[in-house]
Write an enzyme that holds these catalytic residues in place. Structure first.
Site, mmCIF file in Angstrom:
data_model
loop_
_atom_site.group_PDB
_atom_site.id
_atom_site.type_symbol
_atom_site.label_atom_id
_atom_site.label_comp_id
_atom_site.label_asym_id
_atom_site.label_seq_id
_atom_site.Cartn_x
_atom_site.Cartn_y
_atom_site.Cartn_z
ATOM 1 C CD GLU A 133 38.731 50.944 45.285
ATOM 2 O OE1 GLU A 133 39.591 51.763 45.564
ATOM 3 O OE2 GLU A 133 38.429 50.645 44.118
ATOM 4 C CB CYS A 146 31.778 46.815 40.144
ATOM 5 S SG CYS A 146 33.463 46.518 39.650
ATOM 6 C CB CYS A 153 45.458 42.837 41.918
ATOM 7 S SG CYS A 153 45.352 41.716 40.503
ATOM 8 C CB CYS A 157 47.050 45.246 34.374
ATOM 9 S SG CYS A 157 46.565 43.506 34.320
ATOM 10 C CB CYS A 160 45.109 48.058 36.787
ATOM 11 S SG CYS A 160 43.987 47.563 38.100
ATOM 12 N N GLY A 201 41.312 42.733 42.362
ATOM 13 C CA GLY A 201 41.749 41.343 42.408
ATOM 14 C C GLY A 201 41.428 40.535 41.172
ATOM 15 C CD GLU A 202 42.096 36.932 37.377
ATOM 16 O OE1 GLU A 202 42.111 37.946 36.666
ATOM 17 O OE2 GLU A 202 41.271 36.006 37.206
ATOM 18 C CB SER A 233 36.034 40.456 34.835
ATOM 19 O OG SER A 233 36.946 41.072 33.955
ATOM 20 C CB SER A 256 41.014 41.753 31.165
ATOM 21 O OG SER A 256 39.965 42.145 32.022
ATOM 22 C CB ILE A 257 41.583 40.984 25.169
ATOM 23 C CG1 ILE A 257 40.694 39.748 25.200
ATOM 24 C CG2 ILE A 257 42.617 40.911 24.031
ATOM 25 C CD1 ILE A 257 41.428 38.427 25.177
ATOM 26 C CG HIS A 258 43.048 45.077 28.733
ATOM 27 N ND1 HIS A 258 41.760 45.529 28.572
ATOM 28 C CD2 HIS A 258 43.111 44.618 30.012
ATOM 29 C CE1 HIS A 258 41.086 45.361 29.699
ATOM 30 N NE2 HIS A 258 41.870 44.803 30.570
ATOM 31 C CG HIS A 328 38.192 55.590 35.567
ATOM 32 N ND1 HIS A 328 38.419 56.761 36.191
ATOM 33 C CD2 HIS A 328 36.911 55.252 35.841
ATOM 34 C CE1 HIS A 328 37.322 57.133 36.821
ATOM 35 N NE2 HIS A 328 36.384 56.234 36.611
ATOM 36 C CB CYS A 371 40.162 48.544 38.911
ATOM 37 S SG CYS A 371 40.657 47.009 39.559
#
Ligand code: SAH
Length: 396
Positions: A133, A146, A153, A157, A160, A201-202, A233, A256-258, A328, A371
């Protein structure tokens, strides 16, 4: 959305049973090129210099002037064309002989959706049938793209949609930079000014290809996007952060802390077992440019005053700017978004601690723009796959 606390019962996949990394392990985390079924050479996996050198040799061997190489290079990224046949400033016969020797692969648009707020989402089909995407987000004079760096991935998480589909493979250089190239090939073209690696993805677990793509995104003879307008990111892949900081360009880093404590972060982001918060913050503090924290707000989970105070401390330890992101909801089973008033309060609490903070607008809510969500919608969910055997990613 069901029980907002169901994340407590998450079972982590065995492959995410992380241990501490060493620098040499990182070598195993980067991509190896996939076998190319087509024996022709892919010009879009080369730097403009390398492509020109290769093309010069090709033209020289067929008695053609060297300037032809520059003509072709111009059509790879700067003024891209769909195929050699569209290089109409070259004689037809030359175009045919180029097509026998080289390829300039396209990504196929499998779906395109436009949100009422102008955000557009693309689902691209890759040569091997994989789907990724890309989201184009207009804002004022800017057009942010983006982009994805992996198909699927491995990180899982909890909130996600991409994590839920599992990891399939790393993208190649041309598949990453190609997402921008395809925007230029649309009619009318979408003129991208900014890039964020916040798609699927990372990126720092596919460093070799991401690094090659960064070169193409930034190169004046390729896509020519300023390094300060390109943000990588990451969940905090430490060796990748070091590799990024070793690049001389001013690429930006978002982390990305979250969750502001190891206990909570481990539950939301299993990668925290391998890369704990203290190490991630230390790496961010060492990074020679200011970093941004990404913080998705999960109702009743990470949005209390205690979290704001913990997060403020982390941000101050590395002078980070904090972006608060509305959840989201699609794909984030078991979570609810934090109400707007609570987000505003959380932002105030951070500001009171001396932290710079912004609340990010949610974009593309009507087109599943977060994502992984479009791919899930189109292709259906599928159980996570184990990592492939050829060393794409080794996190066990
Ligand atoms: N692996 C990288 C880049 C991909 S995710 C990373 O984690 O940073 C890009 C961003 O989208 C991350 O900050 C991620 O946490 C966020 N994201 C994922 N799912 C989301 C959702 N449902 N709502 C809002 N943001 C989400």
């Amino acid at each position: 959305m069901t029980d907002p606390c169901s994340f407590h019962t998450l079972k982590f996949n065995k492959i995410l049973d992380f241990t501490h990394p060493t620098a040499s392990e990182f070598v195993n985390e980067v991509s190896r090129p996939r076998e190319n079924q087509d024996s022709r050479e892919n010009l879009l996996d080369l730097t403009p210099e390398a492509a020109e050198t290769r093309l010069r040799a090709f033209f020289e061997a067929s008695g053609q002037p060297a300037y032809r190489a520059r003509q072709v290079v111009r059509h790879l990224w700067m003024v891209p064309v769909g195929g050699f046949d569209d290089m109409t400033d070259l004689p037809k016969q030359l175009r045919e002989s180029l097509a026998e020797q080289f390829v300039i692969p396209r990504l196929t648009i499998a779906a395109r959706q436009r949100s009422t707020d102008g955000t557009e989402k693309f689902l691209f089909r890759l040569a091997d049938g994989e789907a990724i995407e890309t989201v184009a987000i207009p804002e004022g004079n800017r057009m942010t793209l983006c982009i994805s760096s992996q198909a699927g991935c491995a990180l899982q998480c909890a909130f996600c949609a991409t994590g839920a589909m599992g990891f399939t493979r790393n993208l190649d250089v041309h598949e990453i930079a190609g997402q921008v190239r395809e925007m230029r090939l649309l009619d009318p073209p979408i003129k991208v000014t900014n890039i964020v690696f916040m798609g699927m993805g990372e990126p720092l677990m596919n460093w070799t290809a991401v690094s090659g793509a960064l070169t193409l995104l930034n190169h004046p003879n390729a896509l020519g996007i300023g390094a300060r307008h390109i943000t990588i990111s990451t969940v905090g892949v430490l060796p990748g952060i070091v590799a990024l900081s070793e690049r001389p360009e001013q690429f930006r880093l978002a982390i990305s802390i979250h969750a502001p404590s190891d206990d909570l972060r481990r539950e939301l982001m299993p990668i925290n077992i391998k890369y704990p918060l203290a190490d991630v913050i230390a790496a961010a503090a060492k990074f020679d440019r200011r970093v941004t924290f990404e913080y998705v707000m999960l109702g009743g989970v990470n949005d209390q005053e205690v979290h704001a105070l913990q997060l403020a401390k982390l941000a101050k330890d590395c002078r980070a700017f904090v972006n608060l992101i509305p959840l989201h909801p699609g794909g984030a089973r078991g979570f609810t978004p934090t109400p707007a008033e609570t987000m505003a309060r959380f932002a105030r609490e951070l500001r009171d601690q001396g932290v710079e903070v912004a609340i990010r607008k949610s974009r593309g809510m009507d087109i599943a723009a977060a994502c992984g969500q479009l791919r899930v919608e189109r292709l259906g969910r599928r159980p996570p796959r184990p990592p492939q055997q050829h060393g794409d990613i080794q996190v066990a």
